[in-house]
Design an enzyme around this catalytic site. Sequence first.
Site, mmCIF file in Angstrom:
data_model
loop_
_atom_site.group_PDB
_atom_site.id
_atom_site.type_symbol
_atom_site.label_atom_id
_atom_site.label_comp_id
_atom_site.label_asym_id
_atom_site.label_seq_id
_atom_site.Cartn_x
_atom_site.Cartn_y
_atom_site.Cartn_z
ATOM 1 N N GLY A 277 13.382 54.256 34.711
ATOM 2 C CA GLY A 277 14.929 54.327 34.376
ATOM 3 C C GLY A 277 15.749 55.368 35.259
ATOM 4 C CB SER A 278 19.130 56.534 34.757
ATOM 5 O OG SER A 278 19.091 56.971 33.717
ATOM 6 C CD GLU A 299 10.428 53.593 39.322
ATOM 7 O OE1 GLU A 299 11.408 54.156 40.380
ATOM 8 O OE2 GLU A 299 10.286 52.443 39.012
#
Length: 598
Positions: A277-278, A299
Amino acid sequence: MAFWWPLLILAFACGICRFLLMLIPPKVPSIDVDTSDVLDDGNQAQENSFIYVPPRGTSQQSGGKIVQCYEPATKKYLGYIPALTPEEVKERVAKVRKAQKMWAKSSFKQRRMFLRILLKYIIKHQALICEISSRDTGKTMVDASLGEIMTTCEKINWLLSEGEQCLKPEYRSSGRSMLHKRAKVEFQPLGVIGAIVSWNYPFHNIFNPMLAAVFSGNGIVIKISEHASWSGCFYFRIIQSALAAIGAPEDLVEVITGFAETGEALVSSVDKVIFVGSPSVGKMIMKNAANTLIPVTLELGGKDVFVVCEDVDLDHVAQIAVRAVLQSSGQNCAGAERFYVHREIYSSFVSKVIKIIKSVTAGPPLVGKYDMGALCMHEHSEKLEGLVNDALDKGAEIVARGSLGHIGEDAVDQFFPPTVIVNVNHTMRLMQEEAFGPIMPIMKFSSDEEVVRLANDSKYGLGCAVFSGSQSRAREIASQIHVGVAAVNDFASTYMCQSLPFGGVKHSGFGRFGGIEGLRACCLVKAVVEDRWWPFVKTKIPKPIQYPVAENAFEFQESLVEALYGLGISERLRALVNVLKMLTENPGGSGSGRRRID
């Protein structure tokens, strides 16, 4: 010579038999998965559509919160799913933990059969899996096949061929001082792994961590995105059916749905977290994971570089470049977001990509024949417009845009036309922030040194692709770009090669999934030492350093170190004589074991 002929013939015959056996397909059971509530019959309505996590879990009474699901490309209603409370999440984790204790004792034969059953189903039902992904995320069937089916099948194939070997004990050198010892590394299951995954590839993002976790003997709880929960719950049924077919514990894998509090509860309950995700959410997960000191793999996306040197085949590279930016409407963590083209071919390259981009049409992928689908979230279109407008205000220019097909009035904001922008520089947000959309900013460079500097001028560091007519030149440039994955004269092949680890540096995160590194990251890595010739040779404390230590204890240690590690043979032999002498003599009492240093 006559003696060797029968052996050669026998070896050849064995080889032929082994080859013929490989041609016989293994007997793999088929599974049936209920599709009655995911096939589009045109009857979905908010009052009668409910897609649920299968019956053994909680249902729509979960605290009153629900996740509403729509098709991004048409805004057609799909159904709703319960948002689990923290208490319900912990209950699910407890069930998985109990099941994992049984699964940890399973054989690799049983684990491989689980993979083969999944592979058989995936290959047979590719269209169904891709259609469900397309409906839930807006991507085209081709994009779904590339990002969902091929990558997952490649992962299964790698685990079938190499997974067991990666998890077997690995013997290591025991060193000069431990010649009588056997040293090895064991890879044991961690327990329950928690995965919080993104929406852009709902099938692969569920199966990717699940395959590694289950094959390595773990249980797993996967929190799927609220933006792709409808498809995720169906994909969970496939996993459940495969587990049942091999007699595995039914609670070994869980898929949970909900919002931020659901993910927070998961982080606090498991033995490891994998997050896709962010960066902002990744930092919060790290902070929460610190409370229980569990390992985290992050990631977090990127701002990947696509470098085109002046000696390339332009027609070949232009097609790859457009695929690199438009795959899944640009909603691809490994997609290309910054294009650096050598000034000698800059104009020619731009002309070629303009021609391709203008031929691309975006629209509802299951309604008509379109090259590109929708954005998954309608608010994302506003972000992309903001990045483009900021670039235009600072001197950039839009030189090409693709077209939009027939789009329903409610879904207009879900589409963003493929866009080529030139005259960009690093003062623009478009060249610094992750766009995650079908925008292709192209910038000139004059030398290899300059393009390396530009490529590294980013807070992200996930991947890069470098193209040159000289393989060694492309390799040299790629080696200097600070990223976790690099493709030389190719794009995204690093992810398709599932024997390789995948992950980034800087704000792209840390840790790896994929390959040996990713598989072993699901394990407790345990160092083990044992006697090589037990019980004939055992570890014994030398007399000078037995308690109470002898007066010559330190001299003994000095001689022992020199005997084992001295640089010269004569010095080592002399030290060895001293060691043997001190071992055989009677020290005549004990002392501090320290020698005065004058």
